[in-house]
Design an enzyme around this catalytic site. Sequence first.
Site, short mmCIF file in Angstrom:
data_model
loop_
_atom_site.label_atom_id
_atom_site.label_comp_id
_atom_site.label_asym_id
_atom_site.label_seq_id
_atom_site.Cartn_x
_atom_site.Cartn_y
_atom_site.Cartn_z
N ASN A 153 2.45 -4.43 10.08
CA ASN A 153 3.86 -4.55 9.67
C ASN A 153 4.86 -4.28 10.80
O ASN A 153 5.92 -4.87 10.82
CB ASN A 153 4.15 -3.66 8.45
CG ASN A 153 3.80 -2.22 8.68
OD1 ASN A 153 3.08 -1.89 9.63
ND2 ASN A 153 4.31 -1.35 7.84
N GLU A 250 -1.91 7.80 10.11
CA GLU A 250 -0.66 7.36 9.48
C GLU A 250 -1.03 6.34 8.42
O GLU A 250 -1.29 5.17 8.73
CB GLU A 250 0.26 6.72 10.52
CG GLU A 250 0.84 7.70 11.51
CD GLU A 250 1.91 8.60 10.89
OE1 GLU A 250 2.31 8.37 9.74
OE2 GLU A 250 2.33 9.55 11.56
N CYS A 284 5.31 1.29 4.99
CA CYS A 284 4.43 2.32 4.44
C CYS A 284 5.18 3.40 3.67
O CYS A 284 4.70 3.93 2.69
CB CYS A 284 3.65 2.96 5.57
SG CYS A 284 4.72 3.50 6.91
P1 NAD Z 1 -5.82 -1.71 7.21
O1 NAD Z 1 -6.23 -0.35 6.85
O2 NAD Z 1 -6.47 -2.85 6.54
O3 NAD Z 1 -6.03 -1.96 8.78
C1 NAD Z 1 -5.43 -1.13 9.75
C2 NAD Z 1 -6.13 -1.30 11.07
O4 NAD Z 1 -7.43 -0.71 10.99
C3 NAD Z 1 -6.38 -2.75 11.49
O5 NAD Z 1 -6.16 -2.87 12.86
C4 NAD Z 1 -7.85 -2.96 11.15
O6 NAD Z 1 -8.46 -3.96 11.92
C5 NAD Z 1 -8.42 -1.60 11.46
N1 NAD Z 1 -9.68 -1.27 10.79
C6 NAD Z 1 -10.12 -1.69 9.58
N2 NAD Z 1 -11.32 -1.13 9.29
C7 NAD Z 1 -11.63 -0.33 10.34
C8 NAD Z 1 -12.75 0.51 10.64
N3 NAD Z 1 -13.77 0.66 9.80
N4 NAD Z 1 -12.74 1.18 11.82
C9 NAD Z 1 -11.70 1.07 12.67
N5 NAD Z 1 -10.63 0.27 12.45
C10 NAD Z 1 -10.59 -0.42 11.29
O7 NAD Z 1 -4.24 -1.75 7.02
P2 NAD Z 1 -3.25 -3.01 7.13
O8 NAD Z 1 -3.49 -3.88 5.95
O9 NAD Z 1 -3.32 -3.59 8.50
O10 NAD Z 1 -1.84 -2.27 7.01
C11 NAD Z 1 -1.28 -1.91 5.80
C12 NAD Z 1 -1.51 -0.44 5.51
O11 NAD Z 1 -1.03 0.35 6.60
C13 NAD Z 1 -0.75 0.06 4.29
O12 NAD Z 1 -1.56 0.91 3.53
C14 NAD Z 1 0.41 0.83 4.90
O13 NAD Z 1 0.95 1.80 4.06
C15 NAD Z 1 -0.21 1.41 6.12
N6 NAD Z 1 0.82 1.76 7.11
C16 NAD Z 1 1.06 3.07 7.35
C17 NAD Z 1 2.05 3.43 8.26
C18 NAD Z 1 2.37 4.87 8.54
O14 NAD Z 1 2.98 5.15 9.57
N7 NAD Z 1 2.00 5.82 7.71
C19 NAD Z 1 2.77 2.44 8.95
C20 NAD Z 1 2.48 1.11 8.67
C21 NAD Z 1 1.48 0.79 7.76
#
Ligand code: NAD
Length: 484
Positions: A153, A250, A284
């Site tokens: 995002n 996060e 998020c």
């Molecule tokens: P996601 O969890 O699907 O993926 C996040 C990242 O993790 C990606 O780069 C993905 O390739 C990687 N990943 C996935 N599985 C993994 C594994 N087993 N080992 C290591 N890396 C792995 O999330 P998304 O769909 O990309 O993003 C949306 C989510 O992110 C929402 O839940 C949102 O709330 C959260 N988010 C949190 C914040 C915050 O600062 N708290 C900010 C933005 C988004």
Amino acid sequence: MRFQPPASHFVDGARLEDEGGAPFDVTYPATGEVIARLHAATPAVIDAALGAAKRAQAGWAALTGTERGRVLRRAAEIMRDRNRDLSILETHDTGKPLQETLVADATSGADALEYFGGLAATLTGEHIPLAGGDFVYTRRRPLGVCVGIGAWNYPTQIACWKAAPALCVGNAMVFKPSETTPLSALKVAEILVEAGAPPGLFNVVQGMGEVGGALVTDPRVAKVSLTGSAPTGRKVYAAAADGMKHVTMELGGKSPLVIFDDADLEDAVGGAILGNFYSSGQVCSNGTRVFVQRGIKERFLARLVERVKGAVIGDPMDEATNFGPMVSERQAEIVLGYVAKGMAEGARLVHGGTRLDRPGVFVEPTIFADVTDGMTIAREEIFGPVLSVLDFDTEEEVMARANATDLGLAAGVFTRDLARAHRVAAGFEAGTCYINTYNLAPVEAPFGGSKMSGVGRENSKLAVEHYSEMQGIYVAAGPVEAPY
Ligand code: NAD
């Protein structure tokens, strides 16, 4: 392909391609146009990136904080100079309107580089006097090679929010962007090198979860910072724990926004809009559970719907547009699935709820009323433009309901009663709280979650703690008194 980078990865100060990795396409969500094709990192690319980071780190840590800070601040300046180009790229990568990306992405990344660049020279230890002239002094030491893993995002912001504090203390980083939005982190890497960062200090490798997994488990890595969903966080945290690595998590949220009868109506409506529809709801910290006290509820709903009708939905590259598409078909399907569930479970749809009949992945800003705590849309993170209004009567009742979730990223309260505002904010089980506003994230303030929304904090001076550790050194002034 309009935004094809010269190579998929950026390793050891240079672009790197390895066509042996699985190819994946990057699409512009507003039209579906394929704008780039990249390859996931192979084991050889991952190894090269970690090796380069390891080599670069020692020399970087040996510089003075002033010297490290100068590089980061120069990078901030370059980012600001190129804000428009970087914003156009970000808009194509994410679909977010240019009106937003011009003020919230590269600019936010630049703020982080500037802030931590400024902090770098101020990082000192302390002197602890002891009996007999003995003393201990402490040294703040970098952790070594850090891994950053990003969500889709805020790709530029996430890369910089992780790189800036990590590098300011003397670490090196290997960053893996989300496979959905992989382009802008490459620009951050180029800019850092242009600003004087040594080759290998900040590397970008592309790929899906497996690439992230390979980075997290590598013994050369001392720290992992993930921005992503709670389920991914659980996996990454567990993998990092196996190697006793430091983590920052996060993760997602299902944050409450509590609006009391005495709130300023326009401000409360504005807060609910900022907390639900910015970036098409893909934020998020969004306050998606909007608890509205019964006395103000009908007026709040009427004004909210009226103002949301004024959203300019359309071409994200038109600077008049303030509501763009979802990032992907998949995300839109997830969101529309939740809308259907909301209706099936008895919530009242008062606005939106449909996908627009036009190219691209546009889901209308959607408002549900009469939502109750047990409904799926009130319990699960939707990560899209769906706002739920829940009614409440008393402060005590709403606090119990607001905190009745495993997640705890953010929370907000609107009221004119000063004492109540602070009491409610202190009562929220959430890391990032707001009084009479919502969703602002200045680099000077800590950002992060409680409970299943994560561990650690990004931004503010606190972020330095999460990328370094203190070494205590005991110095004796007298003879050693051994018992025999
Ligand atoms: P996601 O969890 O699907 O993926 C996040 C990242 O993790 C990606 O780069 C993905 O390739 C990687 N990943 C996935 N599985 C993994 C594994 N087993 N080992 C290591 N890396 C792995 O999330 P998304 O769909 O990309 O993003 C949306 C989510 O992110 C929402 O839940 C949102 O709330 C959260 N988010 C949190 C914040 C915050 O600062 N708290 C900010 C933005 C988004």
